[in-house]
Design a protein around this motif. Structure first.
Motif, short mmCIF file in Angstrom:
data_model
loop_
_atom_site.label_atom_id
_atom_site.label_comp_id
_atom_site.label_asym_id
_atom_site.label_seq_id
_atom_site.Cartn_x
_atom_site.Cartn_y
_atom_site.Cartn_z
N PHE A 1 0.83 -1.21 0.00
CA PHE A 1 0.00 0.00 0.00
C PHE A 1 0.87 1.26 0.00
CE2 PHE A 1 -2.37 3.27 2.48
CZ PHE A 1 -3.26 3.60 1.47
N ARG B 1 2.09 1.81 -3.50
CA ARG B 1 1.01 2.20 -4.41
C ARG B 1 0.51 3.61 -4.09
NH1 ARG B 1 -3.38 -2.37 -4.67
NH2 ARG B 1 -4.00 -1.24 -6.56
N SER B 2 0.53 3.97 -2.82
CA SER B 2 0.08 5.31 -2.45
C SER B 2 1.04 6.38 -2.98
CB SER B 2 -0.04 5.44 -0.93
OG SER B 2 1.23 5.68 -0.35
N ARG B 3 2.22 5.93 -3.45
CA ARG B 3 3.18 6.86 -4.05
C ARG B 3 3.13 6.79 -5.58
NH1 ARG B 3 2.47 8.48 0.31
NH2 ARG B 3 4.03 8.74 1.95
N GLY B 4 2.12 6.09 -6.09
CA GLY B 4 1.91 6.10 -7.53
C GLY B 4 2.41 4.89 -8.29
N LEU B 5 3.07 3.95 -7.59
CA LEU B 5 3.58 2.78 -8.31
C LEU B 5 2.44 1.80 -8.58
CD1 LEU B 5 6.96 1.85 -6.61
CD2 LEU B 5 6.44 3.61 -8.27
N LEU C 1 9.20 -4.63 -7.01
CA LEU C 1 10.17 -3.92 -6.17
C LEU C 1 10.29 -4.60 -4.81
CD1 LEU C 1 12.06 -1.46 -6.03
CD2 LEU C 1 10.16 -0.17 -5.05
N PRO D 1 -5.17 2.84 -5.49
CA PRO D 1 -4.38 3.84 -4.76
C PRO D 1 -3.39 4.58 -5.66
CG PRO D 1 -4.35 1.74 -3.61
CD PRO D 1 -5.12 1.51 -4.86
N GLU D 2 -2.75 3.85 -6.59
CA GLU D 2 -1.72 4.49 -7.41
C GLU D 2 -2.31 5.56 -8.32
OE1 GLU D 2 -2.39 1.25 -7.22
OE2 GLU D 2 -2.32 0.24 -9.16
N ALA E 1 -2.95 8.66 -6.34
CA ALA E 1 -1.69 9.39 -6.15
C ALA E 1 -1.36 10.20 -7.39
CB ALA E 1 -0.57 8.41 -5.83
N ARG E 2 -1.58 9.59 -8.55
CA ARG E 2 -1.28 10.30 -9.80
C ARG E 2 -2.24 11.44 -10.04
NH1 ARG E 2 -0.41 5.03 -13.56
NH2 ARG E 2 1.01 3.98 -12.12
N PHE F 1 -1.92 12.85 -1.83
CA PHE F 1 -0.73 12.34 -1.13
C PHE F 1 -1.10 12.07 0.32
CE2 PHE F 1 2.95 13.02 1.62
CZ PHE F 1 3.92 12.23 1.01
N LEU F 2 -0.69 10.91 0.81
CA LEU F 2 -0.89 10.58 2.22
C LEU F 2 0.46 10.53 2.91
CD1 LEU F 2 -2.54 9.59 4.69
CD2 LEU F 2 -2.33 7.27 3.79
N PHE G 1 13.96 4.43 -4.45
CA PHE G 1 12.52 4.56 -4.20
C PHE G 1 12.01 5.95 -4.55
CE2 PHE G 1 9.62 6.14 -0.78
CZ PHE G 1 8.45 5.53 -1.21
N LEU H 1 11.99 6.50 -8.28
CA LEU H 1 10.93 5.71 -8.91
C LEU H 1 9.57 6.39 -8.74
CD1 LEU H 1 10.78 3.02 -10.40
CD2 LEU H 1 10.45 1.88 -8.21
N THR H 2 9.27 6.84 -7.52
CA THR H 2 7.96 7.48 -7.30
C THR H 2 7.91 8.82 -8.03
OG1 THR H 2 8.70 8.54 -5.27
CG2 THR H 2 7.69 6.40 -5.04
N THR I 1 7.44 8.16 -11.70
CA THR I 1 6.11 7.62 -11.96
C THR I 1 5.08 8.76 -12.02
OG1 THR I 1 6.67 5.57 -10.86
CG2 THR I 1 4.35 6.02 -11.12
N ILE I 2 5.16 9.66 -11.05
CA ILE I 2 4.21 10.78 -11.02
C ILE I 2 4.50 11.75 -12.19
CG2 ILE I 2 3.40 12.76 -9.65
CD1 ILE I 2 2.48 10.10 -8.49
N GLN J 1 9.02 13.35 0.33
CA GLN J 1 8.23 12.79 -0.77
C GLN J 1 7.15 13.77 -1.23
OE1 GLN J 1 7.06 8.63 0.22
NE2 GLN J 1 8.79 8.75 1.61
N LEU K 1 6.78 15.06 -5.00
CA LEU K 1 5.62 14.67 -5.79
C LEU K 1 4.66 15.85 -6.04
CD1 LEU K 1 4.89 11.15 -4.21
CD2 LEU K 1 6.42 11.75 -6.09
#
Lengths: 442, 258
Positions: A391, A394-398, A406, B80-81, B84-85, B89-90, B106, B109-110, B113-114, B166, B170
Motif C-alpha cells: 500500500f 502504491r500510495s506513491r503512484g507505483l 520492487l 491507490p496508485e 496518487a497520480r 498524497f498521504l 525509491f 521511482l515514485t 512515476t508521477i 516525498q 511529488l
C-alpha cells in the motif's frame, strides 16, 4: 541399503579414486596421515549408502536424477581466459585462489604468503603446515555418517588453505573462485579455513560455471575459529542450470569467537547446502544469513544445524527463499541447546516468498532446548508480500505489478546487502533483479 | 489562505466506510479549496486516520456510501496508485520500512512515476541526485539517508522528514498528513512544519490530522475540524484548536447534543 543401480556412486568410487589410496598409499612417509585420511574415507564411502528421500534429512530432496548419471573425475586442462577471470574478480580483493574443475590454477591465482597469513593450495600446504592441518582437516566436517563428505575426502588432493595466525588479519577479503568447465565431471572442491586466536578473516567461496553443462560439485569446507577470532564466510553458489551442487560447510567456534556467513544460492538444477556450526567455547557466536533465489525447475535445499555446546553463546539466523515457476526450496534449520549451554541467546527466522502458484517451499525450523536458562526464538513465514508495504508503494503512484516487483527484489536484496562488499553487492543486485522480475510487467 | 472563489480540490459528501465489518466513518462531509490548510482533530478512535486511509485507497477499508471528488472527479473507482497520480498524497502516521530498497531508488521511482503520469520529463539517477539533494535541504536532511534502505532504522523524526521529502518531490494537489507531528521533538517539529509551510501554496491544499495543538503553532490552519464518532462535529478557525487544547473534546459533543 540401496538396491537401485547407482551410476553416480559406482562411477565416482571406481577407477582413479579407488586406485589412488590403494596404489600409492604410504603410511610410513611424511604424508602418511594424509594418505590414511583418504584411505579411511574411501573405505567409509564404499560402505555408506547415498541418501534417498527415505532418509529424514533428505526427504524433500530427491537426488535420483543425480544417481542415474555417471560422472568421471574432473581433469586438469579446463580453459579459462583472463577476460573471464577479470569479469569474475572483485576490485575489493587482492588475494585469490582459482580452481578450474577443482584443479588449482596457479597462473590465474594470487596467493598470499605474507607475515602471518597464508592463502595457498592445500596440496603443498599439507607438507609445509602438516601439524596445523592434520589437527583440523577432516575433523570439523567428519565423514563417518555422510557419504558425500566421505567421497569428497576420498578425492582430497588439493583445495584452498586459508590461515591467519594469532591476532593476524588480512586487509581484504580472500576470494576462492571455483569454476566448472567440463561436462560429466565430478568435482570435489575442498577448503580449510583456520583463524587462530584473535585473528580475522573474510573468505568468499564462489562457485561459477562456464557454459551450461551437466556436472556435479561435491564440496566440503571446514572452518576453525579459535578464541576471540572472527571469520566471515561468503558463499556464492552460481552453478550452471543443469549442475548438481552438494556442499557441506562446517565451522567450530571457540571461546568468544565469532562466525558469520552469507550463503547465496542462485544456480544449479539441484543443490544442497549442509551447514553445521558448533559453538564450542563460552561466549562464541554465529550469524547466518541465507538467500535461496530459484526458478524454473530448480530445487535448492538448505539444512543447517547450530549446536550450542557452551554457555553464553549467541546465534542468529535469517534464511530467505524466493521460488518462482515450479521451483522447490527447502529449509531445515535445527538448533540444539545442550544442557551446559546456559544463557544461550538464539533467534532463527525463515521467511519465504512464492512467486508462482506452482512454486513450493518446505520449511522446518527446529529448536531443541535442554538447558533451562535460555532465550530462544524461531519462526517461519511462507507467503505473500507485506500488505502495508504494498500500500505504501502504491500510495506513491507505483502500479501494483511494479510495487510487487520492487518488494520481491527488496526481499532478496536485503540479504545481499548484508554482504557489505560493494562490487559483489552490485553484481548480486543485478542477478536478483533479473530473477525477481515477473514477465508481465516489463 | 481562504479565498471565496478558489477552486474546490476535495468534496466529501456523506461518506461512510467500514473496516473488518465495523462502520468507522458515519457520514463525513468536508470541502477543501485550493490554498487552504485544514486541521482535523479529535480523540482516539474518532476516525481521523481511517478517513485518511479511505481517501488514499487502503485495501482494508470499504466505502459503503457517499461520494468523494478530487478535483471534480470521483476517486473511489481508482486504485491507490491512480489517486496518487491524480494528486492525492498521504503522509503516513507510521511510514513503512522497506529493507533492501535504497531510499534514492525509491524516491526516484515514485518521482518519475508521477512525472510520467503528468506527461513530464523523468530524471536519470544523476539528475535526480542533484534534484533530491536540493529538496533535502528544505528539511535539513543528511544526504546519507539517500543510500540507506527506505525508512529502515530511521528515527521517528527522520521517517517523518522522509515523508515530507516525498511530498516535496511529488507536489500533490492535496496532501493529507496523518499525525506527522507524533514522535517529533521540538526541533524536528519546527523543521517539518517549515517544510510544509514552504510547500503549501495557492494551488494546493494541506490537511493536518493531529491530536495536538502544538503543530498548529507552526502551521497555521484556516479551518479546524473536530471529528468524533466518524463524522465532523464542529468546524472553526485556528482558535478552536486552542479551545480544544484547554477544554478537551467532551464539550464539543455535549454542545452538539444539546
Amino acid at each position: 541399503m540401496t538396491t537401485v543401480p547407482n551410476a553416480y556412486l559406482s562411477s565416482v568410487l571406481s577407477g582413479e579414486a579407488a586406485a589412488w589410496p590403494l596404489g600409492r598409499f604410504n603410511a610410513a612417509g611424511p604424508l602418511g596421515w594424509f594418505h590414511q585420511l583418504r584411505a579411511d574415507a574411501f573405505e567409509r564411502a564404499s560402505a555408506l549408502t547415498v541418501p534417498t528421500v527415505r532418509d529424514e534429512d533428505w526427504r524433500f530432496t530427491d537426488l535420483s536424477p543425480l544417481y542415474r548419471l555417471a560422472f568421471r573425475p574432473s581433469r586438469a586442462g579446463g580453459m579459462v581466459s583472463g577476460a573471464t577471470i577479470a569479469s569474475l574478480s572483485l576490485p575489493e580483493t587482492t588475494t585469490r585462489l582459482v580452481f578450474v574443475d577443482g584443479q588449482f590454477n596457479a597462473a590465474l591465482s594470487t596467493p598470499a604468503l605474507t607475515g602471518n597469513v597464508i592463502v595457498a593450495p592445500l596440496a603443498g600446504a599439507v607438507s609445509d603446515y602438516a601439524a596445523i592441518i592434520r589437527a583440523r582437516l577432516g575433523q570439523i566436517a567428519p565423514i563417518e555418517r555422510d557419504a558425500f563428505r566421505a567421497i569428497n575426502t576420498t578425492y582430497l588432493n588439493d583445495g584452498a588453505f586459508v590461515f591467519a595466525g594469532r591476532n593476524a588479519s588480512h586487509p581484504s577479503p580472500i576470494h576462492v573462485l571455483n569454476i566448472a568447465t567440463q561436462a560429466e565431471a565430478a568435482i570435489h572442491n575442498r577448503m580449510l579455513v583456520i583463524a587462530e586466536a584473535g585473528a580475522k578473516l573474510t573468505v568468499i567461496e564462489d562457485y561459477v560455471a562456464l557454459g551450461d553443462r551437466v556436472y556435479c560439485v561435491n564440496a566440503v569446507t571446514e572452518v576453525d575459529v579459535a578464541d576471540n577470532a572472527k571469520v566471515r564466510l561468503i558463499k556464492l553458489q552460481r552453478e550452471g542450470s543443469q549442475a548438481f551442487h552438494l556442499s557441506a560447510s562446517a565451522a567450530r567456534v571457540q571461546q568468544a569467537g565469532q562466525y558469520r556467513s552469507n550463503t547465496i544460492s542462485l544456480g544449479a538444477r539441484i543443490s544442497r547446502e549442509t551447514i553445521g556450526i558448533e559453538l564450542a567455547g563460552p561466549g562464541a557466536g554465529c550469524e547466518l544469513d541465507g538467500l535461496t533465489l530459484i526458478n524454473g525447475r530448480q530445487l535448492a535445499d538448505t539444512h543447517s544445524f547450530i549446536d550450542h555446546r557452551a554457555p553464553h553463546c549467541t546465534s542468529r539466523q535469517l534464511h530467505k527463499c524466493v521460488a518462482g515457476d515450479t521451483a522447490h526450496a527447502v529449509f531445515n534449520g535445527r538448533i540444539l541447546v545442550r544442557q551446559d549451554a546456559q544463557q544461550t541467546n538464539s533467534a532463527q527466522e525463515s521467511r519465504n516468498l512464492l512467486l508462482s502458484p506452482r512454486a513450493h517451499v518446505d520449511t522446518k525450523p527446529q529448536l531443541e532446548i535442554l538447558a533451562d536458562d535460555v532465550k530462544c526464538s524461531h519462526g517461519a513465514t511462507v507467503g505473500q508480500l507485506d500488505e502495508e508495504e504494498m500500500f505504501y508503494l502504491r500510495s506513491r503512484g507505483l502500479p501494483e505489478s511494479q510495487a510487487r516487483n520492487l518488494l520481491t527484489y527488496a526481499f532478496a536484496a536485503a540479504i545481499v546487502d548484508r554482504i557489505g562488499i560493494p562490487t559483489l553487492v552490485d553484481r548480486l543486485h543485478q542477478a536478483v533483479m533479473e530473477q525477481t522480475r515477473t514477465k508481465d510487467s516489463l | 489562505m481562504i479565498r471565496a472563489g478558489a477552486p474546490v480540490l476535495l468534496e466529501v459528501r456523506d461518506l461512510r466506510a467500514k473496516v473488518s465489518g465495523i462502520e468507522i466513518l458515519k457520514g463525513m462531509n468536508l470541502t477543501i479549496r485550493a490554498g487552504e490548510i485544514h486541521a482535523i482533530m479529535g480523540p482516539n478512535g474518532s476516525g481521523k486516520s481511517t478517513f485518511a486511509k479511505v481517501l488514499s485507497g487502503h485495501p482494508d477499508y470499504t466505502v459503503t456510501a457517499g461520494t468523494t471528488l478530487l478535483d471534480g472527479k470521483s476517486i473511489f473507482e481508482l486504485p491507490p496508485e491512480e489517486r496518487a497520480r491524480a494528486g492525492l498524497f498521504l503522509g503516513f502516521q507510521y511510514p513503512v520500512e522497506i529493507p533492501g530498497v535504497a531510499n534514492a531508488q525509491f524516491l526516484r521511482l515514485t518521482y518519475n512515476t508521477i512525472q510520467g503520469a503528468h506527461g513530464k520529463d523523468e530524471l536519470d539517477p544523476l539528475e535526480f541526485d542533484d534534484f533530491v539533494r536540493e529538496k533535502m535541504k528544505l528539511l535539513e536532511m543528511d544526504p546519507a539517508f539517500l543510500d540507506r534502505s527506505v525508512n529502515e532504522g530511521f528515527s521517528g523524526g527522520e521517517k517523518k522528514r522522509n515523508e515530507i521529502l516525498q511530498m516535496a518531490l511529488l507536489e500533490p494537489k492535496l496532501a493529507f498528513l496523518d499525525e506527522t507531528d507524533s514522535g517529533l521533538d521540538i526541533d524536528a517539529l519546527r523543521i517539518v512544519a517549515g517544510g510544509v509551510n514552504t510547500l503549501a501554496n495557492a494551488n494546493n491544499a494541506v490537511v493536518l490530522v493531529t491530536h495536538y495543538q502544538r503543530l498548529l503553532n507552526y502551521i497555521i490552519p484556516d479551518y479546524v475540524h473536530v471529528m468524533e464518532g466518524g463524522r465532523i462535529l464542529k468546524t472553526g478557525g485556528k482558535d478552536l484548536a486552542l479551545e480544544l487544547e484547554s477544554r478537551g473534546y467532551d464539550w464539543v459533543a455535549a454542545a452538539v447534543a444539546s
